[in-house]
Design a protein around this motif. Sequence first.
Motif, PDB file in Angstrom:
ATOM      1  N   UNK A 182      -2.022 -10.628   3.319  1.00 33.98           N
ATOM      2  CA  UNK A 182      -1.642 -11.482   4.130  1.00 33.98           C
ATOM      3  C   UNK A 182      -0.699 -11.441   5.089  1.00 33.98           C
ATOM      4  N   UNK A 183       0.542 -10.747   5.031  1.00 37.76           N
ATOM      5  CA  UNK A 183       1.259  -9.871   5.334  1.00 37.76           C
ATOM      6  C   UNK A 183       1.420  -8.886   6.369  1.00 37.76           C
ATOM      7  N   UNK A 184      -0.671  -8.555   5.536  1.00 36.59           N
ATOM      8  CA  UNK A 184      -0.283  -6.999   7.143  1.00 36.59           C
ATOM      9  C   UNK A 184       0.030  -6.415   5.879  1.00 36.59           C
ATOM     10  N   UNK A 185       0.306  -4.985   7.065  1.00 38.37           N
ATOM     11  CA  UNK A 185       1.069  -4.122   6.433  1.00 38.37           C
ATOM     12  C   UNK A 185       1.714  -3.649   7.336  1.00 38.37           C
ATOM     13  N   UNK A 186       2.596  -2.817   6.708  1.00 44.13           N
ATOM     14  CA  UNK A 186       3.467  -2.382   7.366  1.00 44.13           C
ATOM     15  C   UNK A 186       3.721  -0.645   8.179  1.00 44.13           C
ATOM     16  N   UNK A 187       2.698  -1.270   9.049  1.00 42.42           N
ATOM     17  CA  UNK A 187       2.746   0.869   9.835  1.00 42.42           C
ATOM     18  C   UNK A 187       3.264   1.359  10.558  1.00 42.42           C
ATOM     19  N   UNK A 238      -6.436   7.034   7.486  1.00 42.83           N
ATOM     20  CA  UNK A 238      -5.366   5.650   7.127  1.00 42.83           C
ATOM     21  C   UNK A 238      -5.024   6.206   5.273  1.00 42.83           C
ATOM     22  N   UNK A 239      -3.880   6.058   5.002  1.00 42.74           N
ATOM     23  CA  UNK A 239      -2.937   6.120   4.219  1.00 42.74           C
ATOM     24  C   UNK A 239      -2.277   4.639   3.687  1.00 42.74           C
ATOM     25  N   UNK A 240      -2.369   4.482   2.229  1.00 39.65           N
ATOM     26  CA  UNK A 240      -1.726   3.227   2.258  1.00 39.65           C
ATOM     27  C   UNK A 240      -1.125   3.437   0.856  1.00 39.65           C
ATOM     28  N   UNK A 241      -0.189   2.757   0.298  1.00 35.31           N
ATOM     29  CA  UNK A 241       1.206   2.982  -0.097  1.00 35.31           C
ATOM     30  C   UNK A 241       0.249   1.683  -1.642  1.00 35.31           C
ATOM     31  N   UNK A 242       1.021   2.646  -2.533  1.00 36.87           N
ATOM     32  CA  UNK A 242       0.889   1.907  -3.899  1.00 36.87           C
ATOM     33  C   UNK A 242       0.665   0.306  -3.989  1.00 36.87           C
ATOM     34  N   UNK A 276     -11.140   0.568   8.364  1.00 37.68           N
ATOM     35  CA  UNK A 276     -11.165   1.586   7.209  1.00 37.68           C
ATOM     36  C   UNK A 276     -12.182   0.948   6.239  1.00 37.68           C
ATOM     37  N   UNK A 277     -12.913  -0.486   6.231  1.00 34.13           N
ATOM     38  CA  UNK A 277     -12.619  -0.964   4.631  1.00 34.13           C
ATOM     39  C   UNK A 277     -11.859  -1.126   3.765  1.00 34.13           C
ATOM     40  N   UNK A 278     -10.413  -1.517   4.186  1.00 34.08           N
ATOM     41  CA  UNK A 278      -9.329  -1.831   3.427  1.00 34.08           C
ATOM     42  C   UNK A 278      -8.856  -3.084   4.209  1.00 34.08           C
ATOM     43  N   UNK A 279      -8.816  -3.887   3.127  1.00 35.73           N
ATOM     44  CA  UNK A 279      -8.277  -5.170   3.301  1.00 35.73           C
ATOM     45  C   UNK A 279      -6.911  -5.827   3.494  1.00 35.73           C
ATOM     46  N   UNK A 280      -6.379  -6.163   4.375  1.00 37.50           N
ATOM     47  CA  UNK A 280      -4.701  -6.168   4.719  1.00 37.50           C
ATOM     48  C   UNK A 280      -4.236  -7.510   3.486  1.00 37.50           C
ATOM     49  N   UNK A 308       4.850  -3.371  12.052  1.00 36.26           N
ATOM     50  CA  UNK A 308       4.918  -4.648  10.880  1.00 36.26           C
ATOM     51  C   UNK A 308       3.366  -5.137  11.278  1.00 36.26           C
ATOM     52  N   UNK A 309       3.303  -5.667   9.786  1.00 33.03           N
ATOM     53  CA  UNK A 309       2.721  -7.032  10.436  1.00 33.03           C
ATOM     54  C   UNK A 309       0.956  -6.660  10.631  1.00 33.03           C
ATOM     55  N   UNK A 310       0.424  -4.697  10.667  1.00 35.32           N
ATOM     56  CA  UNK A 310      -0.482  -4.945  10.687  1.00 35.32           C
ATOM     57  C   UNK A 310      -1.735  -4.743  10.057  1.00 35.32           C
ATOM     58  N   UNK A 311      -2.739  -4.762  10.696  1.00 35.76           N
ATOM     59  CA  UNK A 311      -3.695  -5.086  10.210  1.00 35.76           C
ATOM     60  C   UNK A 311      -5.100  -3.613  10.316  1.00 35.76           C
ATOM     61  N   UNK A 312      -4.906  -2.461  10.270  1.00 39.23           N
ATOM     62  CA  UNK A 312      -4.949  -1.427  10.609  1.00 39.23           C
ATOM     63  C   UNK A 312      -6.654  -0.808   9.831  1.00 39.23           C
ATOM     64  N   UNK A 313      -5.627  -1.959   8.518  1.00 36.87           N
ATOM     65  CA  UNK A 313      -6.861  -1.251   7.360  1.00 36.87           C
ATOM     66  C   UNK A 313      -7.991  -1.285   7.732  1.00 36.87           C
TER      67      UNK A 313
END
Length: 146
Positions: free
Chosen positions: A74-79, A142-146, A68-72, A60-65
Amino acid sequence: MVLDVLRLRAIVLGGRVRQPPFRDHVGFTDHWWGHTVRTDHDWLSLRSDDTEVARAKIMPGSHVGEYYGAIAPPQGWTEIDRLEVRGDLRLRGVGRAAVQAIAAEYPSTRLAALSEDADGFWSSLSWAAHRHRIDGPAYRTLFLSD
């Protein structure tokens, strides 16, 4: 297929992990689940009829993107750091059901996954693919959900 989610914890004594969250690795990739264990991850056993059919390691709270040029958000992604369907159940829709169950467990965040040789699977979910800024074989997609 609807899966139940069981959250597991590592047993930590004296600041050291004494028992990883998954004990049995039959049908799963051993080195993914039994060695390096961090207590800041969520460990999920995805079950059908009380039988483990998949497992996941969640950050939880990952900023991996950011790499990869993807802006997280505020709470980050759930990776979804690791997702594995039991070997004898692959290519039967269990992976898709597992991702749906994970999404239901984390309803207020967007999901992210670094593909471990599974670009076709993540693409089949219609997730957006992002390449690392330094493109090369050392970097997973990296894959990001909608």
